[in-house]
Design an enzyme around this catalytic site. Structure first.
Site, PDB file in Angstrom:
ATOM      1  N   CYS A  88     -57.905 -41.520  69.345  1.00  9.75           N
ATOM      2  CA  CYS A  88     -58.141 -40.873  70.636  1.00  9.75           C
ATOM      3  C   CYS A  88     -58.545 -41.905  71.691  1.00  9.75           C
ATOM      4  O   CYS A  88     -57.697 -42.666  72.119  1.00  9.75           O
ATOM      5  CB  CYS A  88     -59.125 -39.716  70.511  1.00  9.75           C
ATOM      6  SG  CYS A  88     -58.833 -38.505  71.809  1.00  9.75           S
ATOM      7  N   GLU A 142     -58.541 -37.502  61.520  1.00  4.18           N
ATOM      8  CA  GLU A 142     -59.720 -37.405  60.639  1.00  4.18           C
ATOM      9  C   GLU A 142     -60.151 -35.964  60.393  1.00  4.18           C
ATOM     10  O   GLU A 142     -60.840 -35.683  59.417  1.00  4.18           O
ATOM     11  CB  GLU A 142     -60.880 -38.241  61.193  1.00  4.18           C
ATOM     12  CG  GLU A 142     -61.603 -37.695  62.405  1.00  4.18           C
ATOM     13  CD  GLU A 142     -60.961 -38.048  63.749  1.00  4.18           C
ATOM     14  OE1 GLU A 142     -59.763 -38.376  63.768  1.00  4.18           O
ATOM     15  OE2 GLU A 142     -61.669 -37.968  64.775  1.00  4.18           O
ATOM     16  N   HIS A 151     -56.555 -36.501  66.486  1.00  7.04           N
ATOM     17  CA  HIS A 151     -57.638 -36.821  65.544  1.00  7.04           C
ATOM     18  C   HIS A 151     -57.214 -36.524  64.109  1.00  7.04           C
ATOM     19  O   HIS A 151     -57.476 -35.427  63.603  1.00  7.04           O
ATOM     20  CB  HIS A 151     -58.884 -35.989  65.871  1.00  7.04           C
ATOM     21  CG  HIS A 151     -59.553 -36.368  67.141  1.00  7.04           C
ATOM     22  ND1 HIS A 151     -60.631 -37.230  67.201  1.00  7.04           N
ATOM     23  CD2 HIS A 151     -59.293 -36.010  68.421  1.00  7.04           C
ATOM     24  CE1 HIS A 151     -61.011 -37.378  68.454  1.00  7.04           C
ATOM     25  NE2 HIS A 151     -60.215 -36.641  69.224  1.00  7.04           N
TER      26      HIS A 151
END
Ligand code: GLN
Length: 549
Positions: A386, A514, A512
């Site tokens: 990001c 993650e 993102h």
């Protein structure tokens, strides 16, 4: 959902102190029940007044997690997803602010037909409705509801009162698991159960008799002590279990199963507890995680490095990927505010890979540019997420394209080279809360790129949380100079992922990744990042011992 089972509700409350790991206990219970073939969802109720944690500084409650349907959520939802492999949504995280907002909206609409609107019954009814919302979908055998904060907090009272009422309405279909802490007084060399007794008493005063107690402890508790707690706290003798500190949170489900926590839950909710949970894949992961000897050293460059929960999902995603590669993760947080041209080598060298973290605002940004320049020039595997991706773009513009003042308009509204710019539909946005580009968006990956190779497919969906984007006017210049736009949104054309294909691994994602790495499904990009570190070693070893933090 099993046809013969009516939805059961498990409440997880906490006492004595906060940060005991209610989220991990809730997730572990969910894992065990799932592994026994039940369908489960976990939800978190947070007693604060913010509508969601999206506007909170990470130092308040740690990372802000994002669900696939675009809700900015408490980080415990990240644990739920990582443990259960099941996606959560907006309905899985409710705050006091949202409860009140909904009640006030109803009052303004006239829904209460002239009644005085009060905490009891209107706020508590709204909480009860929210608690049962996922249960009424008919999809879940178990709905596990974690109540944030600590029993006794004034702000948690309406939630506790709602649980008290629900226990009458749901009968055996509802149980309360209370998590407490047993401190060890080192001067006296004694473990103390008094805080637990007081915490249970507080819960009882508020009308709730817990069914199961989980005692967090740093020292093993003898069976006599568990028995004593059961007696004093009015809980059945087998329903007091201990949660001793373990090297990894992913071991907690096994520790809970060893003490029959899943059996006790099933028995107390009127279900059969025979058979064993199927934890084979979970155990395979754990064996790899614990068996890994060789270290992979990753530096995480960000500005919220003083709090271990600020980048929780990134830490866990790296851990998953390392474990599946039989590597032990050594993660160093590097404060981007401290990185300068003069010390970058000293701070970064010796790391096998660098992750540049997401974030907002000017503070710490220049250090990220310095770090990225060093990584790019030294061909260190680098993952920008990001804001990290946006910094990759800006650094490349400044130092490769020669656009010295290139910037994001977030950092410098007057820059002549706005290579990162505010998204068109953000230009009219005035409120900060819940207004970013949030949640899952499709992305079409360019065949032949490293990103395509990592995913093994070209159509993907990833979660977003940002207002700024790559400025497409510069696209040609970037691509000519070697920075490839490796994936775009098929509808808007927005650049979602960039890479330097001629580097070992230099990839930046506007999204993102993650948020969607789980124990049983590690994320392909994190896997490919670690894979590149292992299978594609540097031409020249850049190893000098790095300084952490
Ligand atoms: N501040 C940047 C934006 O709003 C990046 C956000 C982030 O890293 N999550 O676009």
């Amino acid at each position: 959902m099993r046809k013969d089972v009516e939805t059961r509700y498990i409440f997880v409350t906490g006492g004595v102190v906060s940060s005991l790991g209610k989220g991990i206990i809730a997730s572990s219970i969910a894992r065990l029940l799932l592994s026994r073939g039940y369908s489960v969802t976990c939800q978190k109720f947070d007693p604060y007044i913010n509508i969601d944690p999206g506007t909170l500084n990470p130092y308040e409650h740690g990372e802000c997690y994002v669900t696939i349907d675009g809700h900015e959520a408490d980080l415990d939802l990240g644990h739920y997803e990582r443990f259960t492999n099941i996606k959560t949504t907006r309905a899985n995280n409710v705050t006091t602010g949202r409860v009140y907002q909904s009640v006030i909206d109803k009052e303004r609409r006239g829904d209460y037909l002239g009644k005085t609107v009060q905490i009891i019954p209107h706020i508590t009814d709204e909480i009860k409705r929210d608690v049962k919302l996922l249960g009424t979908t008919g999809k879940y055998d178990f709905v596990i509801t974690e109540i944030g904060g600590t029993v006794g907090d004034i702000e948690a009272l309406p939630f506790i009162e709602a649980i008290r009422q629900l226990r009458w309405e749901l009968g055996r279909r509802c149980i309360c698991v209370h998590l407490t802490y047993v401190p060890y007084i080192s001067a006296a060399k004694e473990l103390k159960t008094k805080p637990t007794q007081h915490s249970v008493k507080l819960l009882q005063q508020e009308g709730i008799q817990p069914d199961i107690l989980v005692l967090r402890t740093e020292h093993k508790l003898p069976p006599t002590m568990l028995k004593k707690v059961a007696q004093f706290c009015n809980v059945s003798a087998d329903a007091v279990v201990q949660s001793l500190d373990v090297p990894t949170i992913y071991e907690v489900p096994l520790k809970m199963h060893e003490q029959r926590l899943d059996n006790i839950i099933l028995e107390k909710t009127g279900l059969k507890s025979d058979g064993e949970p199927d934890l084979d894949k979970w155990n395979d992961f754990l064996a790899k995680l614990k068996g890994a000897k060789q270290e992979v050293r990753i530096g995480l460059v960000g500005k919220y490095v003083a709090l271990q929960d600020a980048y929780k999902s990134i830490d866990e995603s790296l851990l998953h990927a390392c474990a599946y590669h039989d590597r032990r993760l050594k993660l160093d947080y590097i404060n981007s505010e401290h990185i300068t041209e003069g010390n970058v080598e000293q701070l970064l060298a010796g790391h096998d890979g660098i992750v540049v973290a997401p974030g907002f605002g000017q503070r710490g940004i220049e250090g990220k540019f310095v770090a990225l320049k060093w990584c790019r020039e030294h061909d260190v595997p680098t993952f920008g997420i990001c804001l990290g991706m946006q910094c990759m773009v800006i650094e490349f513009a400044r130092n490769v394209l020669g656009l010295a003042d290139a910037n994001s308009t977030e950092m410098d509204a007057a820059t002549t080279h706005n290579v990162i710019d505010l998204m068109e539909d953000q230009k009219t946005v005035t409120n900060l809360g819940g207004t970013m580009r949030l949640g899952g968006y499709a992305c079409r990956v360019k065949p032949g790129t490293k990103v395509a190779e990592a995913y093994g497919k070209t159509d993907i969906e990833e979660r977003h949380r940002h207002r700024f984007e790559f400025n497409d006017e510069y696209r040609e210049r970037f691509e000519k100079a070697g920075m490839t736009i490796a994936g775009v949104n098929p509808e808007s054309g927005l650049a979602e992922v960039v890479e330097l294909t001629d580097h070992r691994w230099y990839i930046g994602t506007q999204y993102h990744p993650e948020y969607s790495s789980t124990v049983l499904n590690p994320h392909p990009l994190f896997m490919s990042f670690i894979d590149a570190i292992i299978t594609n070693p540097p031409a020249v070893e850049p190893h000098a011992k790095p300084q952490s933090r």
